[in-house]
Design a protein around this motif. Structure first.
Motif, PDB file in Angstrom:
ATOM      1  N   HIS A 112     -30.365   7.189 -14.914  1.00 44.66           N
ATOM      2  CA  HIS A 112     -29.377   7.296 -15.296  1.00 44.66           C
ATOM      3  C   HIS A 112     -28.497   6.617 -16.452  1.00 44.66           C
ATOM      4  O   HIS A 112     -27.997   6.060 -16.841  1.00 44.66           O
ATOM      5  N   LYS A 113     -29.105   5.000 -16.734  1.00 48.82           N
ATOM      6  CA  LYS A 113     -29.018   4.351 -18.333  1.00 48.82           C
ATOM      7  C   LYS A 113     -29.249   4.721 -19.796  1.00 48.82           C
ATOM      8  O   LYS A 113     -28.808   5.242 -20.861  1.00 48.82           O
ATOM      9  N   LYS A 114     -29.298   6.073 -19.237  1.00 47.71           N
ATOM     10  CA  LYS A 114     -30.357   6.979 -20.963  1.00 47.71           C
ATOM     11  C   LYS A 114     -29.290   8.151 -20.796  1.00 47.71           C
ATOM     12  O   LYS A 114     -29.691   8.367 -21.942  1.00 47.71           O
ATOM     13  N   LEU A 115     -28.854   8.287 -20.081  1.00 42.52           N
ATOM     14  CA  LEU A 115     -28.018   9.921 -19.671  1.00 42.52           C
ATOM     15  C   LEU A 115     -27.114   9.181 -20.828  1.00 42.52           C
ATOM     16  O   LEU A 115     -25.716   8.655 -19.213  1.00 42.52           O
ATOM     17  N   THR A 116     -26.727   8.952 -21.901  1.00 36.89           N
ATOM     18  CA  THR A 116     -25.100   8.269 -21.982  1.00 36.89           C
ATOM     19  C   THR A 116     -24.472  10.092 -23.208  1.00 36.89           C
ATOM     20  O   THR A 116     -25.250  10.233 -23.820  1.00 36.89           O
ATOM     21  N   PHE A 117     -22.987   9.129 -23.457  1.00 31.97           N
ATOM     22  CA  PHE A 117     -22.222   9.806 -24.132  1.00 31.97           C
ATOM     23  C   PHE A 117     -21.571   8.942 -25.351  1.00 31.97           C
ATOM     24  O   PHE A 117     -21.303   8.229 -24.632  1.00 31.97           O
ATOM     25  N   LYS A 118     -21.697   9.362 -26.419  1.00 28.56           N
ATOM     26  CA  LYS A 118     -20.748   8.811 -27.421  1.00 28.56           C
ATOM     27  C   LYS A 118     -19.634   9.023 -27.269  1.00 28.56           C
ATOM     28  O   LYS A 118     -19.113  10.101 -28.316  1.00 28.56           O
ATOM     29  N   PHE A 119     -18.290   7.913 -27.269  1.00 25.39           N
ATOM     30  CA  PHE A 119     -16.752   8.371 -27.329  1.00 25.39           C
ATOM     31  C   PHE A 119     -16.169   7.693 -28.000  1.00 25.39           C
ATOM     32  O   PHE A 119     -16.634   6.123 -26.734  1.00 25.39           O
ATOM     33  N   GLN A 120     -15.350   7.894 -28.764  1.00 28.38           N
ATOM     34  CA  GLN A 120     -14.396   6.343 -28.587  1.00 28.38           C
ATOM     35  C   GLN A 120     -14.909   5.061 -29.273  1.00 28.38           C
ATOM     36  O   GLN A 120     -14.972   4.378 -28.853  1.00 28.38           O
ATOM     37  N   GLY A 121     -16.141   5.181 -30.119  1.00 33.95           N
ATOM     38  CA  GLY A 121     -17.590   4.058 -30.049  1.00 33.95           C
ATOM     39  C   GLY A 121     -17.952   4.036 -29.315  1.00 33.95           C
ATOM     40  O   GLY A 121     -18.954   2.261 -29.385  1.00 33.95           O
ATOM     41  N   ARG A 122     -18.152   4.359 -28.756  1.00 33.47           N
ATOM     42  CA  ARG A 122     -18.876   3.319 -27.364  1.00 33.47           C
ATOM     43  C   ARG A 122     -19.657   4.594 -26.590  1.00 33.47           C
ATOM     44  O   ARG A 122     -19.558   5.783 -26.509  1.00 33.47           O
ATOM     45  N   ASP A 123     -20.787   3.597 -26.298  1.00 31.67           N
ATOM     46  CA  ASP A 123     -21.960   5.081 -25.423  1.00 31.67           C
ATOM     47  C   ASP A 123     -21.493   5.123 -23.476  1.00 31.67           C
ATOM     48  O   ASP A 123     -21.742   3.763 -23.048  1.00 31.67           O
ATOM     49  N   TYR A 124     -20.722   5.243 -22.898  1.00 32.38           N
ATOM     50  CA  TYR A 124     -20.736   6.077 -21.896  1.00 32.38           C
ATOM     51  C   TYR A 124     -21.713   7.063 -21.392  1.00 32.38           C
ATOM     52  O   TYR A 124     -22.376   7.167 -21.408  1.00 32.38           O
ATOM     53  N   ARG A 125     -22.048   6.224 -19.681  1.00 34.56           N
ATOM     54  CA  ARG A 125     -22.441   6.720 -18.742  1.00 34.56           C
ATOM     55  C   ARG A 125     -21.972   7.098 -17.068  1.00 34.56           C
ATOM     56  O   ARG A 125     -20.998   6.648 -17.293  1.00 34.56           O
ATOM     57  N   LEU A 126     -22.650   7.869 -16.194  1.00 40.68           N
ATOM     58  CA  LEU A 126     -22.073   7.773 -15.350  1.00 40.68           C
ATOM     59  C   LEU A 126     -21.847   7.004 -14.690  1.00 40.68           C
ATOM     60  O   LEU A 126     -20.910   6.813 -13.655  1.00 40.68           O
ATOM     61  N   THR A 127     -22.537   6.068 -14.876  1.00 44.79           N
ATOM     62  CA  THR A 127     -22.765   5.015 -13.634  1.00 44.79           C
ATOM     63  C   THR A 127     -21.973   4.074 -14.131  1.00 44.79           C
ATOM     64  O   THR A 127     -21.959   2.273 -13.563  1.00 44.79           O
ATOM     65  N   ASP A 128     -21.334   4.059 -15.398  1.00 42.32           N
ATOM     66  CA  ASP A 128     -20.821   2.416 -15.933  1.00 42.32           C
ATOM     67  C   ASP A 128     -21.675   1.808 -16.479  1.00 42.32           C
ATOM     68  O   ASP A 128     -22.378   2.140 -17.598  1.00 42.32           O
ATOM     69  N   VAL A 129     -21.409   0.236 -16.339  1.00 37.22           N
ATOM     70  CA  VAL A 129     -22.654  -0.426 -16.856  1.00 37.22           C
ATOM     71  C   VAL A 129     -22.916  -0.528 -14.795  1.00 37.22           C
ATOM     72  O   VAL A 129     -23.759  -2.361 -15.058  1.00 37.22           O
ATOM     73  N   GLU A 130     -23.016   0.005 -14.233  1.00 35.34           N
ATOM     74  CA  GLU A 130     -24.038  -1.006 -12.410  1.00 35.34           C
ATOM     75  C   GLU A 130     -24.718   0.138 -12.308  1.00 35.34           C
ATOM     76  O   GLU A 130     -24.676   0.999 -13.290  1.00 35.34           O
ATOM     77  N   GLY A 131     -25.224   0.667 -10.910  1.00 36.25           N
ATOM     78  CA  GLY A 131     -26.094   1.049 -10.508  1.00 36.25           C
ATOM     79  C   GLY A 131     -27.031   0.556 -10.015  1.00 36.25           C
ATOM     80  O   GLY A 131     -28.377   0.501 -11.406  1.00 36.25           O
ATOM     81  N   ASN A 132     -27.616   0.728  -9.505  1.00 35.67           N
ATOM     82  CA  ASN A 132     -29.457   0.593  -9.175  1.00 35.67           C
ATOM     83  C   ASN A 132     -30.168   1.855  -8.066  1.00 35.67           C
ATOM     84  O   ASN A 132     -29.301   2.716  -7.116  1.00 35.67           O
ATOM     85  N   VAL A 133     -31.462   2.579  -8.437  1.00 34.24           N
ATOM     86  CA  VAL A 133     -31.967   3.418  -8.009  1.00 34.24           C
ATOM     87  C   VAL A 133     -32.631   2.940  -6.744  1.00 34.24           C
ATOM     88  O   VAL A 133     -32.615   1.999  -6.732  1.00 34.24           O
ATOM     89  N   VAL A 134     -32.233   2.845  -5.654  1.00 33.41           N
ATOM     90  CA  VAL A 134     -32.213   3.451  -4.030  1.00 33.41           C
ATOM     91  C   VAL A 134     -33.351   4.020  -3.874  1.00 33.41           C
ATOM     92  O   VAL A 134     -33.800   4.832  -3.147  1.00 33.41           O
ATOM     93  N   GLU A 135     -34.485   2.261  -4.429  1.00 39.99           N
ATOM     94  CA  GLU A 135     -35.917   2.946  -4.358  1.00 39.99           C
ATOM     95  C   GLU A 135     -36.842   3.032  -3.006  1.00 39.99           C
ATOM     96  O   GLU A 135     -37.214   4.095  -2.634  1.00 39.99           O
ATOM     97  N   ALA A 136     -35.844   2.700  -1.707  1.00 42.34           N
ATOM     98  CA  ALA A 136     -37.131   2.638  -0.552  1.00 42.34           C
ATOM     99  C   ALA A 136     -36.815   3.967   0.038  1.00 42.34           C
ATOM    100  O   ALA A 136     -37.441   4.036   0.887  1.00 42.34           O
ATOM    101  N   ILE A 137     -35.357   4.473  -0.537  1.00 41.25           N
ATOM    102  CA  ILE A 137     -35.315   5.586   0.383  1.00 41.25           C
ATOM    103  C   ILE A 137     -35.524   7.421  -0.639  1.00 41.25           C
ATOM    104  O   ILE A 137     -35.652   8.155  -0.421  1.00 41.25           O
ATOM    105  N   MET A 138     -37.144   7.114  -1.652  1.00 39.88           N
ATOM    106  CA  MET A 138     -37.428   8.067  -2.336  1.00 39.88           C
ATOM    107  C   MET A 138     -38.736   7.853  -1.982  1.00 39.88           C
ATOM    108  O   MET A 138     -39.410   7.193  -1.622  1.00 39.88           O
ATOM    109  N   GLY A 139     -39.175   9.069  -1.477  1.00 46.24           N
ATOM    110  CA  GLY A 139     -40.678   9.344  -0.918  1.00 46.24           C
ATOM    111  C   GLY A 139     -41.253   9.856  -2.431  1.00 46.24           C
ATOM    112  O   GLY A 139     -40.908   9.222  -3.449  1.00 46.24           O
TER     113      GLY A 139
END
Length: 483
Positions: A456-483
């Motif tokens: 989620h930190k690497k899927l970005t799109f540059k818009f109006q001079g800033r790199d945007y992403r879905l999770t803004d500047v936050e978010g952590n993968v919940v590894e404990a629920i992934m198989g």
């Protein structure tokens, strides 16, 4: 005249970066390719390859619009029964920001869901109430996340945050990000489809805005396509009176030529998008009627989803349509079911709402599993927030309502790389605050993308001079629920 003489810097850079887009356009304008409406092909996304091995090829997001009450369905709190009618302690509420609907209340009496019985189910021992008997039998396929939380307290900001990663409108939706990043496995159907149903509860349905499945600043070709309940599933899918398929093909070829000339002059990538969308609409004239024709479904399958399954626009019908879209490799399938905003008449209304969704949801899980699709399809279920443990307004032994509550609520996931048969996170004895393993909206979205092989930190799109992403500047993968 040199078309670059009047281009802005941004247009120049956009045009220079469109070599691949022009190559793709050439294939669209080739008559043999554009007319092969029955020829599926992969339409690549922005990523040349996923960041991680993808466990989920697609997502089916079952969104319960309005905020379903976790206490009546999945978060079993026997302690509430002993405190029914008592005031919720100030120490529990703390400095919580309240909505205008309860901020003026003189008292906050606890409302116990005592009229609904809970039992443990499956090998996992998951607690599920009597409201969801069919889904309870699928509990070993499900990961219940009981520690979801959000800072938004009203519907529009909360649903906008969950769907786009920001409380203010204007950002791309989760489905649009997945389409932009991964592209489509089926050139004859949209990569992102939206299906909407209304609940049976007495509560008026809150509005849903098309920006919730929009693209924001991403190319508009990645927006969700809303299938309608009646008439053509997609507007203008049928040819106009007096226009046959051959004529429409000639019209589209002419439009493509004109738009291509305009692109050569303006260099605007959205012109390429317009051509692609015209071609998609042409191919959908064949693919969509075949998709929505249920005559090939067995009687046992239809019975599994329930008696409403053959009625277009019902939740049951949309669940079966979601399975058919998944079979055809549609990337992101978003179902919205409205009517969960139960500020009053909650006991009676939630029975109706659960009656709408219980059997079809369980059937969707079972159907995907028996077809070998659940392992590669991520199912997400939940609303924009939960409900308060205290009653909004008058409380009686049989009737009460609950206000919005973002401090804790329950969502669940299944398939597509998620551990089955577990519960993650914990709330306090009054189901008011998270006490263990909190999961924020940004964490959920980061985890969904991770299941699809995306960082989620690497899927970005540059818009109006800033790199945007879905999770803004936050978010952590919940590894404990992934198989």
């Amino acid at each position: 005249m040199n078309p670059f003489n009047h281009l802005t810097r941004r247009q120049l850079l956009s045009r220079s970066a469109c070599g691949i887009g022009t190559a793709a356009l050439a294939s669209l304008l080739t008559p043999d390719t554009s007319r092969a409406a029955d020829q599926a092909e992969h339409l690549p996304g922005h990523l040349s390859q996923t960041h991680f091995p993808a466990r989920a090829k697609r997502v089916i997001y079952l969104f319960m619009h309005g905020g379903p009450s976790q206490m009546e369905m999945f978060d079993y709190k026997p302690g509430l029964r002993k405190m029914h009618g008592k005031q919720i302690p100030d120490s529990v509420r703390g400095d919580q920001r309240l909505t205008g609907m309860t901020s003026g209340q003189a008292s906050f009496p606890i409302a116990s869901p005592q009229q609904f019985k809970f039992k443990q189910h499956g090998k996992s021992g998951a607690w599920v109430s009597e409201l969801m008997p069919h889904l309870a039998r699928r509990s070993d396929d499900i990961c219940f996340i009981k520690s979801m939380h959000t800072e938004a307290i009203n519907h529009d900001p909360a649903i906008t945050l969950l769907q786009t990663g920001h409380q203010q409108p204007g950002r791309p939706s989760l489905g649009a990000w997945s389409s932009y990043g991964l592209g489509s496995e089926n050139a004859n159907l949209p990569s992102f489809v939206v299906l909407i149903s209304d609940g049976s509860a007495s509560r008026p349905t809150d509005p849903l805005y098309a920006r919730l499945w929009g693209t924001g600043f991403l190319p508009s070709s990645h927006q969700g396509v809303n299938f309608r309940k009646s008439g053509d599933p997609v507007l203008y899918l049928s040819n106009a009176k007096g226009i046959d398929p051959a004529s429409r093909r000639l019209i589209l070829d002419g439009l493509a030529d004109l738009n291509h000339q305009r692109y050569e002059t303006e260099g605007d990538p959205e012109i390429l998008t317009r051509i692609e969308q015209y071609e998609m609409a042409y191919r959908m004239q064949t693919s969509v009627p075949e998709l929505t024709d249920l005559s090939s479904e067995s009687a046992s399958t239809l019975k599994m989803y329930g008696e409403d399954v053959t009625t277009p626009g019902t939740y049951a019908g949309n669940c079966l349509l979601a399975r058919r879209l998944a079979e055809r490799d549609v990337r992101f399938i978003q179902l919205y079911h409205r009517g969960w905003d139960q500020h009053y008449n909650l006991p009676s209304d939630i029975r109706l709402q659960c009656g709408d969704i219980d059997q079809p949801t369980a059937a969707l899980l079972a159907d995907l599993k028996q077809r070998g699709l659940l392992e590669e399809t991520l199912i997400v279920w939940g609303g924009e927030f939960g409900r308060t443990a205290y009653s909004q307004g008058k409380l009686s032994t049989t009737d009460y309502g609950r206000d919005h509550h973002g401090r804790c609520f329950t969502m669940w996931m299944a398939g597509g790389g998620i551990k089955p048969g577990i519960s993650y996170g914990e709330t306090d004895e009054l189901c008011y605050n998270v006490v263990n393993n909190p999961v924020h909206v940004h964490d959920l979205n980061a985890t969904i993308l991770r299941c699809m092989g995306i960082d989620h930190k690497k899927l970005t799109f540059k818009f109006q001079g800033r790199d945007y992403r879905l999770t803004d500047v936050e978010g952590n993968v919940v590894e404990a629920i992934m198989g």
